[in-house]
Design an enzyme around this catalytic site. Structure first.
Site, PDB file in Angstrom:
ATOM      1  N   ASP A   1      72.325 -44.650  10.599  1.00 44.36           N
ATOM      2  CA  ASP A   1      71.328 -44.364  11.264  1.00 44.36           C
ATOM      3  C   ASP A   1      70.396 -45.552  11.582  1.00 44.36           C
ATOM      4  O   ASP A   1      69.697 -45.797  12.619  1.00 44.36           O
ATOM      5  CB  ASP A   1      70.506 -43.115  10.938  1.00 44.36           C
ATOM      6  CG  ASP A   1      70.994 -41.950  11.374  1.00 44.36           C
ATOM      7  OD1 ASP A   1      71.753 -42.071  12.360  1.00 44.36           O
ATOM      8  OD2 ASP A   1      70.488 -40.815  10.748  1.00 44.36           O
TER       9      ASP A   1
HETATM   10  C1  GLC Z   1      70.720 -39.686   6.576  1.00 45.18           C
HETATM   11  C2  GLC Z   1      71.041 -39.002   7.806  1.00 45.18           C
HETATM   12  C3  GLC Z   1      72.509 -39.294   8.065  1.00 45.18           C
HETATM   13  C4  GLC Z   1      72.919 -40.595   8.046  1.00 45.18           C
HETATM   14  C5  GLC Z   1      72.476 -41.255   6.880  1.00 45.18           C
HETATM   15  C6  GLC Z   1      72.624 -42.833   6.814  1.00 45.18           C
HETATM   16  O1  GLC Z   1      71.066 -39.039   5.635  1.00 45.18           O
HETATM   17  O2  GLC Z   1      70.879 -37.488   7.692  1.00 45.18           O
HETATM   18  O3  GLC Z   1      73.124 -38.737   9.126  1.00 45.18           O
HETATM   19  O4  GLC Z   1      74.420 -40.858   8.104  1.00 45.18           O
HETATM   20  O5  GLC Z   1      70.840 -41.052   6.623  1.00 45.18           O
HETATM   21  O6  GLC Z   1      71.894 -43.432   7.621  1.00 45.18           O
HETATM   22  C1  GLC Z   2      65.520 -42.789   8.898  1.00 47.76           C
HETATM   23  C2  GLC Z   2      66.255 -42.871   7.457  1.00 47.76           C
HETATM   24  C3  GLC Z   2      67.901 -42.251   7.781  1.00 47.76           C
HETATM   25  C4  GLC Z   2      67.992 -40.931   8.337  1.00 47.76           C
HETATM   26  C5  GLC Z   2      67.099 -41.312   9.708  1.00 47.76           C
HETATM   27  C6  GLC Z   2      67.268 -39.941  10.383  1.00 47.76           C
HETATM   28  O1  GLC Z   2      66.128 -43.822   9.771  1.00 47.76           O
HETATM   29  O2  GLC Z   2      66.350 -43.976   6.912  1.00 47.76           O
HETATM   30  O3  GLC Z   2      68.400 -42.073   6.289  1.00 47.76           O
HETATM   31  O4  GLC Z   2      69.156 -40.816   8.542  1.00 47.76           O
HETATM   32  O5  GLC Z   2      65.731 -41.502   9.651  1.00 47.76           O
HETATM   33  O6  GLC Z   2      66.300 -39.535  11.567  1.00 47.76           O
END
Ligand code: GLC
Ligand code: GLC
Length: 811
Positions: A483
């Site tokens: 993300d």
């Molecule tokens: C969080 C989110 C997931 C994403 C991950 C890596 O765990 O829930 O959707 O893939 O972060 O950014």
């Molecule tokens: C932030 C976190 C990531 C998560 C995302 C969800 O970027 O670092 O882990 O998946 O929020 O909104």
């Protein structure tokens, strides 16, 4: 240092020191009504939706930590204490908290009095039941007072902590005998209320927080408890609470049980009232009546335990490694069920008001509980697919209460569609239920737009090939699995969220090698599925696209020693030796390895050796290396995190299994195992002071080697880590892998694991699979016997029988 121990027979983690390095929590509830409870009874309850139907109040990030919960106070001749130590923190003579499968028992003792509280949510019940057992172990008569306590939340957990000009005037309660009702906003549009009861007459009660605590007191010195006298307050506005006051006399050696019920009711609009302003209490009374006696409660508790026996009997491992057994048989599966119920909504790190259900998250969570509750997995797949758009794109999140896509975040995360194929394929391999493909499923929940689920899979597949970049690799969109790798974002405004801000995808050249690997692996699965169900033309078409992708990866995605991570907006490499920071990333190497891209040419071996050399450390495999030391506007949120944390070179435990599985593709069982143990909580129990969070569940992130405090974990419980590690250990390392036609037996284990047995329930038949590894190999099967007869190959066929099928495997 340890703060407790595993009681494997009872499937409990027993905490013996209340001062854990962080609150160690548990979840109560299996459906609709849920509670979070810490080892000192902190936490809260909600029904169906942690944001919109919050029943009791909780303050996140409070001071001191974890304040507010389901508290019992005892006033024993002026000594005031709580069985869970907090909030009074009176030194106890003994303390124990047992977190079990959806129940928690907290027990404390002081001055010859033992108090034990069992907390659980009975099956199919919208209420939390609390059984309090008081036992006088002294040789004197004891006259004590017991006070219960919960603080009501005004339903919407978000406005509850924002809109005080309104909130402080709306609170309303009713008291009827020993039941305290919370009915704020019931007079207008709400058709739900909550209640808190006890099964004996009370000597008094409080429903107004300040009357109970005293305006300037904390939960640790409630005025009513200290004074030993309830004021029978009725809340009008301010902060409604519920507290029962009971006078109890105990003879030496005598013990008494009390039953409290904290429940939630919904009434039809026509049946809201008993009389003017008096709420209709019928349903509450019915639930309370179900838990009148200790026998009722014990029966409901044993039903809950049976429910769990049944769930956990689907996969039982017997090996010499007790840590491995307890993770595989109990805690990893338990965590998978919790992620099914909560997605990423409510934990001690997720406030329950942020994200709803994630499209990719929920699809991945599926693989952890499919074998336990396939019917609910089916329902979940349909719910998720209903939030897809006709072009195959998907809402990134949806709200569990409405099941509608969440407009705030919208779509454009280009890995999302592939996860629907991922979830559905795994579902069918477990269940053999292909009828799900014919299910009519809408787009964006719009009536009239229905198409078969199979069609949804096709548009998912096509969404990738309709969105290829200059190198023929998948365009990344807002972001792929990571993300925080926001290659089209370019945000210089601290007031906007990386996740929702407008993306400059127009004209972007940003491509993802992670999606490419995902597409090769699960695109192949899609093609195989098509062949399997007789859609040959579609299968040929799909295979062609997969082959093209493999070519593109080999041509443009290989950096010499590992797979690139991405191309950015301008078409520049990310995750390459040419970069100064972020030279190598875990995700693309994991996915391209699992997909076996360039396996014969040695690319997978090289890539995974590079991962070992550059990303692995004492505590697990970090996400990228070197960590970003400054903010890179062209890479986005990833570089917003300090080095070693979260997506910037943290050990993001979710993706470590991708490497473990990759290692099994190479047959390197020792290495897969080493990675498995590094992040597996049961193996980290001794490190609790460093690790901080619960030793019985995975955390999303462990600080990586570049961090200030490597090894320190955060964000326990709600993470895709649970499902992925379960998949890696059960299907790839222990190697019992469901296929459309049977169970594939393909272990890839550490050479010193000499034998193990898996008892696996699969489509109604129980297989007892005994694996012997006398020669100490890591992979490869010499012979399999099924009920004494030699099997050709390593795919156990489906056998319909009530007997246990005995399978002997020689490695
Ligand atoms: C969080 C989110 C997931 C994403 C991950 C890596 O765990 O829930 O959707 O893939 O972060 O950014
Ligand atoms: C932030 C976190 C990531 C998560 C995302 C969800 O970027 O670092 O882990 O998946 O929020 O909104």
């Amino acid at each position: 240092m340890k703060y407790g121990y595993f009681d494997d027979n009872k499937r409990e983690y027993v905490i013996t020191n209340p001062r854990t390095p962080w609150p160690w929590i548990n979840y109560l509830g299996t459906k609709d009504f849920f509670s979070l409870i810490s080892n000192t009874a902190g936490g809260y309850s909600f029904c169906k939706d942690a944001k919109f139907r919050r029943i009791t109040r909780y303050r996140y990030n409070g001071v001191p930590m974890d304040n507010g919960g389901k508290y019992f106070y005892i006033n024993d001749a002026g000594t005031v204490w709580n069985p869970g130590w907090k909030p009074c923190k009176t030194e106890l003579d003994s303390y124990e908290c047992r977190h079990g499968m959806n129940y928690t028992i907290i027990k404390g003792s002081k001055n010859g009095l033992e108090a034990e509280v069992l907390f659980f949510v009975p099956l199919e019940t919208w209420a939390e039941v609390q059984k309090v057992t008081l036992n006088n172990t002294s040789d004197k008569v004891k006259k004590i007072q017991l006070f219960s306590f919960v603080e009501w939340c005004l339903w919407n957990a978000q406005t509850d902590m924002e809109n005080f000009q309104r909130n402080l005037s709306t609170g309303e309660v009713e008291v009827d005998g020993s039941v305290i009702y919370h009915k704020t906003e019931y007079r207008e549009r709400r058709n739900h209320y909550a209640y808190y009861s006890v099964n004996v007459p009370v000597t008094g009660f409080e429903t107004d927080r300040e009357s109970f605590l005293g305006l300037y007191n904390g939960f640790d010195e409630p005025e009513t408890v200290l004074q030993g006298k309830a004021k029978n307050s009725i809340a009008h506005g301010w902060s409604p609470i519920a507290s029962h006051c009971l006078e109890i006399e105990l003879q030496p050696g005598e013990s008494k049980d009390l039953i409290f019920v904290l429940g939630y009711v919904e009434n039809d609009a026509k049946e809201k009232w008993e009389s003017k302003k008096v709420i209709n209490k019928t349903k509450a009374r019915q639930t309370i009546a179900r838990f009148r006696s200790v026998e009722d409660v014990d029966k409901a508790w044993s039903d809950l335990k049976k429910y769990w026996d049944d769930l956990l009997n689907a996969y039982i491992l017997k090996s010499e490694d007790e840590k491995l057994n307890r993770m595989v048989n109990t805690w990893n599966q338990y965590q998978c069920m919790i992620t099914f119920c909560f997605s990423r909504s409510a934990s001690f790190f997720e406030s329950g008001i942020g994200r709803g259900m994630g499209f990719r998250d929920s699809n991945q969570d599926l693989i952890g509980f499919l074998h336990q509750i396939p019917e609910r997995a089916r329902e979940r797949i349909i719910d998720i697919a209903s939030t897809q758009f006709p072009d195959g794109g998907c809402y990134h999140q949806y709200q569990p209460l409405t099941k509608k896509g969440n407009n705030e975040i919208g779509q454009g995360f280009n890995d999302d569609p592939m996860w629907l194929i991922f979830g559905t394929v795994h579902y069918m391999k477990e269940t053999g239920d292909f009828s799900i493909l014919d299910e009519m499923v809408p787009f964006d929940n719009k009536p009239g737009s229905e198409q078969t689920l199979f069609y949804h899979l096709t548009v998912s597949f096509d969404h990738i090939i309709d969105n290829l970049g200059p190198h023929g690799l998948p365009l990344i969109g807002r972001a792929d699995w990571n993300d925080c790798l926001n290659l089209n974002c370019f945000s210089d405004n601290p007031d906007e969220s990386f996740q929702t801000t407008e993306n400059k995808t127009e004209g972007s050249k940003a491509e993802s090698l992670m999606i490419a690997g995902l597409f090769v692996m699960y695109g192949k699965e899609y093609a195989d599925l098509c062949s399997y169900i007789g859609k040959h033309e579609e299968s040929v078409r799909a295979r062609k696209h997969v082959a093209n992708m493999i070519d593109a990866v080999k041509k443009f995605g290989w950096d010499g020693e590992w797979f690139l991570r991405a191309y950015d907006f301008f078409g520049k490499k990310i995750g390459s030796k040419e970069n100064e920071e972020g030279k190598i990333f875990i995700e693309s190497n994991g996915w391209c390895a699992m997909a076996g891209i360039g396996l014969n040419e040695g690319l997978v071996t090289k890539a995974l050796d590079s991962v070992k050399e550059r990303l692995d450390c004492e505590h697990g495999i970090v996400l990228n290396n070197p960590a970003y030391t400054t903010y890179h506007i062209e890479s986005g949120e990833i570089s917003s995190y300090p080095e070693g944390y979260k997506e910037n070179a943290g050990i993001f435990c979710h993706n470590n299994p991708w490497i473990m599985i990759g290692e099994t593709v190479l047959g390197r069982g020792d290495r897969a195992w080493e990675y498995y143990k590094k992040i597996c909580p049961a193996y980290l129990e001794e490190l609790s002071d460093l690790h901080k969070v619960e030793p019985y569940v995975y955390a999303q992130m462990i600080a990586g080697k570049d961090a200030y405090c490597p090894g320190e974990a955060k964000n326990s419980w709600l993470t895709g880590t649970a499902a992925w590690n379960y998949l890696a250990i059960t299907q790839y390392i222990l190697g019992v892998r469901p296929q459309y036609d049977g169970l594939l037996i393909d272990p890839c284990i550490p050479s010193d694991l000499k034998s193990f047995t898996v008892v696996r329930r699969f489509r109604g038949t129980t297989y007892q699979i005994e694996v012997n590894n006398r020669e100490g190999s890591m992979k490869g099967i010499k012979q399999i016997k099924v009920d004494g007869k030699i099997l050709s190959g390593n795919l156990l066929p489906l056998i319909r029988t009530d007997n246990v099928v005995k399978v002997e495997v020689e490695m």
